[in-house]
Design an enzyme around this catalytic site. Sequence first.
Site, short mmCIF file in Angstrom:
data_model
loop_
_atom_site.label_atom_id
_atom_site.label_comp_id
_atom_site.label_asym_id
_atom_site.label_seq_id
_atom_site.Cartn_x
_atom_site.Cartn_y
_atom_site.Cartn_z
N LYS A 32 47.01 -33.43 -45.04
CA LYS A 32 48.14 -32.71 -45.60
C LYS A 32 48.92 -31.92 -44.54
CE LYS A 32 47.24 -28.93 -47.38
NZ LYS A 32 46.84 -27.73 -48.13
N THR A 33 48.17 -31.21 -43.72
CA THR A 33 48.83 -30.40 -42.70
C THR A 33 49.63 -31.28 -41.74
OG1 THR A 33 46.92 -28.95 -42.84
CG2 THR A 33 48.46 -28.55 -41.05
N ASP A 224 53.62 -25.27 -49.52
CA ASP A 224 52.24 -25.73 -49.34
C ASP A 224 51.36 -25.10 -50.43
OD1 ASP A 224 50.07 -26.94 -48.29
OD2 ASP A 224 49.89 -25.64 -46.54
N GLU A 225 50.22 -25.68 -50.69
CA GLU A 225 49.29 -25.15 -51.70
C GLU A 225 50.01 -24.86 -53.01
OE1 GLU A 225 46.28 -25.29 -50.81
OE2 GLU A 225 46.01 -24.68 -48.72
N GLN A 255 42.30 -28.63 -56.51
CA GLN A 255 41.92 -27.48 -55.69
C GLN A 255 42.59 -26.19 -56.16
OE1 GLN A 255 41.46 -28.18 -51.34
NE2 GLN A 255 42.26 -30.21 -51.81
N ARG A 612 35.01 -28.95 -47.93
CA ARG A 612 35.23 -28.31 -46.63
C ARG A 612 34.38 -28.98 -45.56
NH1 ARG A 612 39.54 -27.39 -47.32
NH2 ARG A 612 39.12 -28.50 -49.25
#
Length: 761
Positions: A32-33, A224-225, A255, A612
């Site tokens: 994603k980043t 984002d998020e 998430q 993670r």
Amino acid sequence: MDYLKELNEPQHQAVSTVEGPVMIIAGAGSGKTRVLTYRIAYLIQHGVDPFNILSLTFTNKAAKEMKERIGKVVGSSEARNLWMGTFHSVFARILRVEAEKIGYPQNFTIYDTDDAKSLLKTIINEMGLDDKIYKPNQVYNRISSAKNSLVNAQGYLKHPEISTDDQLAGRPKMGQIYEKYSMRCFKSGAMDFDDLLLKTYELFKRYPDVLYKYQQRFRFILVDEFQDTNWAQYSIIRQLAAMYQNICVVGDDAQSIYAFRGANIQNILNFEKDYPDLRTFKLEQNYRSTQNIVNAANSIIARNKQQLPKKVWTSNAQGNRLKLYKALTDNEEGNYVAQNIFEERMNHQRANNEFAILYRTNAQSRALEEALRRMNIPYKIYGGVSFYQRKEIKDLLAYFRLVINLNDEEALKRIINYPARGIGKTTLDRLVVTASENEISVWTAMENLKDLQVGLGAGTIKKVEEFMLMIRSIRSQLNSKNAYELGSFIATHSGLLRELYNDKTPEGVSRYENIQELLNGMKEFTDKAETPEESLLPKFMEDIALLTDADNDDEDDRNKVSLMTIHSAKGLEFPYVFIVGLEENLFPSQLSVNSREELEEERRLFYVALTRAMEQVSLSYAQTRYRWGNLIQSEPSRFIAELDPEFLDVKYSHNTGHSGMGAQMGGGFDDSPRTRAANYSIPGHSPLKKLNTAKTATPSFSGDPVSSFQPGMEVMHARFGKGKIIAIDGNDMNKMATIQFEGEGEKKLLLKFAKLKIVGN
DNA sequence: TGCCCGGGTGTTTTT
DNA sequence: CACCCGGGCA
């Protein structure tokens, strides 16, 4: 443009579809980043002025890192003009520019949660309300969620449903408190965190010309998020994007873990309705984790009803199974984790910073810390009490705040008598009440002491005036001294530094050092400033107001094991991840187990924790744990049972090997079918396989759990020696045992305090 | 006004 | 268990 070659097909699409509304559903670890970074780089290289791009991230740190990455692709001078930051920091910046339009000073203070609660407490007391019924904490949360739903005080008072709710909850005055609170903040020139959103929304709504200005400015918006945005944030984005519709949101509904803060998973689910032209891309290939981890995580999240369909997969190696460890106590769980890190580090040449320990609540860190310290493993705790929340730091900052904004009531209350200068509680109370009655700030009330008939003695008035004189004299240097010079001046001349210097207790010394550390930080800040104007104190305060611990990283923290809550682990990755405290009523939290929605959020939280990890997940739970000072028994988390057993490797702690302790420790806890995790029988893995770790450290005379005692048992007490339980009365944690001690006679002891050990039946 | 003691209370999670 | 707050006392 070479970087486009590094992208898979959906990533490529997500990067290069730049016009119109776009939603990117990015599964965990799906790059994603990278997509966000390249998308911005792509925009710039296609002629979009960085000045016209707004990118909203979840933390300042994420913004900073992304800016650096973009800088590497397009050059740092291009990247510099990008607007990147959290919702809060970006809107705070806009509000400072536009403050006067809504009647706020440009230098408005940002109240943190403590300030807000303290003000609420004052108001509740002033209104003569019972703070057992109107608990500042709860009132704060209620107001906060109102603001996050864009309901201001007037709206709140007019809303029939809300008033009914409050009536039924036995808190009919909630609306009035909200109204007073808003007014007091306004008079103090202060905004709380939620105001930064609410006021921005109202500003744009009320001043179309201002909105237009920012619409023109931010032609391309990235979020984002997105799954963690609340209604207020979403509404502001919609306002800003209304003109060009170039809005790109990136998120993962699986998430979403901030519903408690007003985040609305519906934002993601409804986005399509709001933007019919929406193009959606799904990133489903996970590049981070092994197959075992990805599949285990999938098996968990599949249990949730509310989610967008997607299939996260990976072509990475299968990897190890997830380890599951059942510990006897929270301390032993800590030892297991520490021991494991120690061994993995040795056996596989791994660095400390490749390990993370994740937990549900901050309070769990203690047992882990102790274990790590015993084994000399360096660690860093993220979250908890941040540097800027420490008392001494807040004290000094309160001086800064008051000097910058004389109306800042919370700052004034904090320091008017610290260090002691003879202005006591009575005096302060009178000042605050007078100010409140006249609807002016406390400082203004102090300026008009004589006219207002506050009823203070001449001596007191003199002291108040001396205090004001000191603040004014500092204030006159606001523009002539830089932040560091003025900060040091204040620390000295307020008497604060001397006060701390005179305290030779270890805590006192550490407080003194913290002040020094803050001043060092200010030195760094002024040295870094490019113009004298940039180096001034107000600028420094703007900079730190919205900083969190996650935003600082010290070089000496580089090679340490990370300890944090799962919430703060969002967006991070580690080769080894330990998820501890997997127990019912802890994870999932006790407060969530009664509603389907909240339980699903807990499950997503577990999903976040699992994803993670890159190589190895270790899960653990303890059968007994200290909570609120009591030893309590726990059941394994339902989430353990939800994991497909094919991904699990189970280990049990038992210490039959320790003769003499068997009766009270090992034998006391069976692997009964009652414990869900024990329902698994895993071929080829003896559940009793002896652990080479943790010598079940010292049971530290903690005693057996209260619930395990029965009349007739023989027990051992540290002072009274051996005895026999004659009777037990009372319930729960207040059980009282009548015990006949050999030699000491009969005693009545509260079981939770007595720290008894069972020695026989 | 300030310090000490005892009791009550509380925990999700964070910008 | 830890913290905060209120009450009592110097």
